[in-house]
Design a protein around this motif. Sequence first.
Motif, PDB file in Angstrom:
ATOM      1  N   VAL A 237       9.492  15.292 -26.190  1.00 59.04           N
ATOM      2  CA  VAL A 237       7.788  15.108 -26.750  1.00 59.04           C
ATOM      3  C   VAL A 237       7.223  16.369 -26.584  1.00 59.04           C
ATOM      4  CG1 VAL A 237       7.863  12.709 -26.697  1.00 59.04           C
ATOM      5  CG2 VAL A 237       7.135  14.081 -24.838  1.00 59.04           C
ATOM      6  N   CYS A 238       7.673  17.670 -25.759  1.00 58.53           N
ATOM      7  CA  CYS A 238       7.053  18.698 -25.694  1.00 58.53           C
ATOM      8  C   CYS A 238       8.058  19.551 -25.171  1.00 58.53           C
ATOM      9  CB  CYS A 238       5.706  18.726 -24.583  1.00 58.53           C
ATOM     10  SG  CYS A 238       6.085  18.324 -23.035  1.00 58.53           S
ATOM     11  N   PRO A 239       7.775  20.694 -24.838  1.00 55.37           N
ATOM     12  CA  PRO A 239       9.090  21.584 -24.194  1.00 55.37           C
ATOM     13  C   PRO A 239       9.473  21.101 -22.973  1.00 55.37           C
ATOM     14  CG  PRO A 239       7.288  23.146 -25.271  1.00 55.37           C
ATOM     15  CD  PRO A 239       6.474  21.620 -25.380  1.00 55.37           C
ATOM     16  N   CYS A 240      10.838  20.712 -22.855  1.00 53.79           N
ATOM     17  CA  CYS A 240      11.448  20.212 -21.641  1.00 53.79           C
ATOM     18  C   CYS A 240      10.860  18.647 -21.232  1.00 53.79           C
ATOM     19  CB  CYS A 240      11.300  21.079 -20.666  1.00 53.79           C
ATOM     20  SG  CYS A 240      12.134  22.652 -20.803  1.00 53.79           S
ATOM     21  N   GLY A 241      10.121  18.076 -21.946  1.00 54.41           N
ATOM     22  CA  GLY A 241       9.599  16.762 -21.593  1.00 54.41           C
ATOM     23  C   GLY A 241      10.345  15.802 -22.544  1.00 54.41           C
ATOM     24  N   ILE A 242      11.161  15.018 -21.552  1.00 53.55           N
ATOM     25  CA  ILE A 242      12.039  14.178 -22.185  1.00 53.55           C
ATOM     26  C   ILE A 242      11.595  12.790 -21.980  1.00 53.55           C
ATOM     27  CG2 ILE A 242      14.702  13.648 -21.919  1.00 53.55           C
ATOM     28  CD1 ILE A 242      15.047  16.229 -20.229  1.00 53.55           C
ATOM     29  N   VAL A 243      11.887  11.868 -23.030  1.00 53.96           N
ATOM     30  CA  VAL A 243      11.575  10.505 -22.925  1.00 53.96           C
ATOM     31  C   VAL A 243      12.945   9.775 -23.429  1.00 53.96           C
ATOM     32  CG1 VAL A 243      10.329   8.525 -23.687  1.00 53.96           C
ATOM     33  CG2 VAL A 243       9.305  10.757 -23.474  1.00 53.96           C
ATOM     34  N   ALA A 244      13.522   9.021 -22.581  1.00 57.63           N
ATOM     35  CA  ALA A 244      14.835   8.203 -23.053  1.00 57.63           C
ATOM     36  C   ALA A 244      14.366   6.932 -22.545  1.00 57.63           C
ATOM     37  CB  ALA A 244      15.902   8.706 -22.025  1.00 57.63           C
ATOM     38  N   ARG A 245      15.325   6.042 -23.411  1.00 56.84           N
ATOM     39  CA  ARG A 245      15.172   4.384 -23.317  1.00 56.84           C
ATOM     40  C   ARG A 245      16.448   3.743 -23.541  1.00 56.84           C
ATOM     41  NH1 ARG A 245      11.135   6.560 -26.534  1.00 56.84           N
ATOM     42  NH2 ARG A 245       8.932   5.762 -26.272  1.00 56.84           N
ATOM     43  N   VAL A 246      16.406   2.462 -22.703  1.00 59.01           N
ATOM     44  CA  VAL A 246      17.624   1.468 -22.698  1.00 59.01           C
ATOM     45  C   VAL A 246      16.849   0.280 -22.849  1.00 59.01           C
ATOM     46  CG1 VAL A 246      19.057   3.067 -21.147  1.00 59.01           C
ATOM     47  CG2 VAL A 246      17.674   1.429 -20.037  1.00 59.01           C
ATOM     48  N   GLY A 247      17.724  -0.675 -23.253  1.00 59.75           N
ATOM     49  CA  GLY A 247      17.092  -2.010 -23.451  1.00 59.75           C
ATOM     50  C   GLY A 247      16.317  -2.142 -24.576  1.00 59.75           C
ATOM     51  N   SER A 248      15.882  -3.461 -24.787  1.00 61.04           N
ATOM     52  CA  SER A 248      15.099  -3.821 -25.739  1.00 61.04           C
ATOM     53  C   SER A 248      14.374  -5.130 -25.509  1.00 61.04           C
ATOM     54  CB  SER A 248      15.809  -4.114 -26.952  1.00 61.04           C
ATOM     55  OG  SER A 248      16.721  -5.378 -26.791  1.00 61.04           O
ATOM     56  N   GLY A 249      13.310  -5.487 -25.886  1.00 60.83           N
ATOM     57  CA  GLY A 249      12.180  -6.715 -25.681  1.00 60.83           C
ATOM     58  C   GLY A 249      10.830  -6.186 -25.873  1.00 60.83           C
ATOM     59  N   GLU A 250      10.010  -7.371 -25.698  1.00 57.44           N
ATOM     60  CA  GLU A 250       8.369  -7.414 -25.798  1.00 57.44           C
ATOM     61  C   GLU A 250       8.097  -6.202 -24.399  1.00 57.44           C
ATOM     62  OE1 GLU A 250       6.653 -11.003 -26.306  1.00 57.44           O
ATOM     63  OE2 GLU A 250       7.851 -11.267 -28.505  1.00 57.44           O
ATOM     64  N   LYS A 251       8.250  -6.520 -23.358  1.00 59.46           N
ATOM     65  CA  LYS A 251       8.000  -5.925 -22.185  1.00 59.46           C
ATOM     66  C   LYS A 251       8.579  -4.486 -22.008  1.00 59.46           C
ATOM     67  CE  LYS A 251       4.805  -8.952 -21.484  1.00 59.46           C
ATOM     68  NZ  LYS A 251       3.342  -8.567 -21.387  1.00 59.46           N
ATOM     69  N   THR A 252       8.005  -3.362 -21.392  1.00 59.70           N
ATOM     70  CA  THR A 252       8.711  -2.406 -21.105  1.00 59.70           C
ATOM     71  C   THR A 252       7.905  -1.726 -19.901  1.00 59.70           C
ATOM     72  OG1 THR A 252       8.650  -1.372 -23.409  1.00 59.70           O
ATOM     73  CG2 THR A 252       8.743   0.332 -22.224  1.00 59.70           C
ATOM     74  N   VAL A 253       8.857  -1.124 -18.988  1.00 61.44           N
ATOM     75  CA  VAL A 253       8.704  -0.450 -17.776  1.00 61.44           C
ATOM     76  C   VAL A 253       8.968   1.106 -17.711  1.00 61.44           C
ATOM     77  CG1 VAL A 253       9.294  -0.159 -15.355  1.00 61.44           C
ATOM     78  CG2 VAL A 253       8.787  -2.509 -15.909  1.00 61.44           C
ATOM     79  N   LEU A 254       7.876   1.998 -17.491  1.00 58.84           N
ATOM     80  CA  LEU A 254       8.105   3.407 -17.530  1.00 58.84           C
ATOM     81  C   LEU A 254       8.603   3.907 -16.042  1.00 58.84           C
ATOM     82  CD1 LEU A 254       6.142   6.286 -19.064  1.00 58.84           C
ATOM     83  CD2 LEU A 254       6.577   6.152 -16.733  1.00 58.84           C
ATOM     84  N   LEU A 255       9.693   4.698 -15.921  1.00 53.76           N
ATOM     85  CA  LEU A 255      10.078   5.137 -14.715  1.00 53.76           C
ATOM     86  C   LEU A 255       9.968   6.874 -15.048  1.00 53.76           C
ATOM     87  CD1 LEU A 255      13.231   3.343 -13.973  1.00 53.76           C
ATOM     88  CD2 LEU A 255      10.867   2.856 -13.013  1.00 53.76           C
ATOM     89  N   ARG A 256       9.184   7.392 -13.991  1.00 53.63           N
ATOM     90  CA  ARG A 256       8.921   8.792 -13.961  1.00 53.63           C
ATOM     91  C   ARG A 256       9.476   9.634 -13.081  1.00 53.63           C
ATOM     92  NH1 ARG A 256       5.118  12.218 -10.865  1.00 53.63           N
ATOM     93  NH2 ARG A 256       4.202  13.721 -12.197  1.00 53.63           N
ATOM     94  N   ALA A 257       9.810  10.743 -13.448  1.00 57.85           N
ATOM     95  CA  ALA A 257      10.360  11.887 -12.483  1.00 57.85           C
ATOM     96  C   ALA A 257       9.866  13.043 -13.061  1.00 57.85           C
ATOM     97  CB  ALA A 257      11.803  11.780 -12.336  1.00 57.85           C
ATOM     98  N   ASP A 258       9.242  13.937 -12.169  1.00 56.86           N
ATOM     99  CA  ASP A 258       8.983  15.591 -12.692  1.00 56.86           C
ATOM    100  C   ASP A 258      10.345  16.231 -12.174  1.00 56.86           C
ATOM    101  OD1 ASP A 258       8.617  14.905 -10.035  1.00 56.86           O
ATOM    102  OD2 ASP A 258       6.342  15.695 -10.122  1.00 56.86           O
TER     103      ASP A 258
END
Length: 396
Positions: A53-74
Amino acid sequence: MREFLDRANALRDYTVAARRKIHSLGGLQFDIQPSCDFICGELDAMGIPYELVCPCGIVARVGSGEKTVLLRADYDALPIEEKDDLPYAAHNGTKHACGHDFHASMLLTAAKILKEMEEALPGQVMFMFQPAEEGGGGAQRMIDGGLFAKGKPDMAFGIHMAVGGEGDTTGHVLYARSISHFSGAGLAITVRGKGGHGARPFECHDPITTAAHILVGLQQIISYEIANDERVVVSFGAIHGGKAGNVITDAVTMQGTIRTINDQTRDFVCERIRAIATGIAEAFRCEAEVDIKIGAPAVRNNPEVGEALFPILSEIAGEGRVEMRDNTVSYGGDDFSLVLNEVPGIMIRLGAGSPAEGYAFTLHHPDVRFNEDALPVGVAINCNVAYEWLRQHSGK
C-alpha cells in the motif's frame, strides 16, 4: 490456546532464522527493500495473499468473516553502526537496536500458524508489516495508501520489545490501561554567528557558546514551566559545529526530540523553545533558527480492549507475568498511535531480557542485545490475541 505456544516453540528455529535474516539486512525508514522482498517471499511460500500500500508497506490477510483483527509489526532499523561480531550483523551502517526485527519475524511466524488453521479461524486477520516507524511517517503512509481500503478492522494489536530494564524479564508482558507511549516531535536548532580566529573571539559572534547557553536554558522549561504532574522530555542527541580547535565556526546545529502526552502541552513547549532559543541567540549577537517537526500523537490504548485481552495474554505469558498499569509505560513514541486513533486496540511491551538475565542495555543503545527466547512467546501472543478475540466477537 496454549497450543499456540507449543506450535510457536516448534517453529522457533524458523522464527530465529527470520529474525536474523531481517537483522542482517538492516535499512532505514523506506529504504528496506531487501527485508520487504524477504517477507513477501515468505508470504508467497505460505500461500498468503498480500498487497503493497506504500513503499515496503505490506498488508497480508488470512481467514474470512465479518470481524477482523489487525496485527502490526514495523521492520525498519536505526542509523547505528553494528558493534557486534555476529554472523547476522548488518554491514550497512544500520542496526536493529529497537527490536523491529523481532516484531517482523514474530508476525511472520504468526501468519504461518494462522494460515495453517485458516479454515478454523472465526474471522479475518490482517498482518501489517510497516516501514519507517523510526521517522518517515510509515503508519500514515500505509493509511493514506489504502490500509483500510477494504474496511477498518474491529481491533488492532501491536507488540513492542522491551529490554534492559528491571521489569523486562524475558516473556513478561506490560501495557497501559490508556496512554501507553508519549507523542514525539523532532527538534533542530541552527545557531548562526560570525566566525573567526580562536585567538580573537572578541571579533566573533560565537555560535558554540551561544548554543551551550540555549541548551542549558531550554531545561528551565521542564524545571520551572511544567507542572509537577505533567511529564515532558526535551533531549538532544546530536550537536555539530566547527572543524578545528583554533577556529571559531560560524554555525552550530543541535538535534533532539520533544516528548509530551497531550497536544496542548506539546504546543506550549514548542512555543517556549522557539522563544528561549531566539532570545538567547539575540542576546549573544547570533541568530537561531528553530525547526520542529510534529510526529505521531501519543499511543492511547483502549481500556475495554485492554481488560478483555488480559486473560488472553496471561494464557500465553503465564500467571502473574502480565501487568496492566494505569500510567504510561514508555517515554518513547510509536506511530502505531495513528492506527489506534482509528481502531480500538492496544500496544504491549514484551520483555526480551533484564539486567539480571545479562541484558544491561536498553533500546536504541549501540550495544543492545535481545533474548531470542522471547520470540515464541511473541508469536503465540499474536496468534492467541487474534484467534480468541475473533472467537469471542464473531458470534460463532
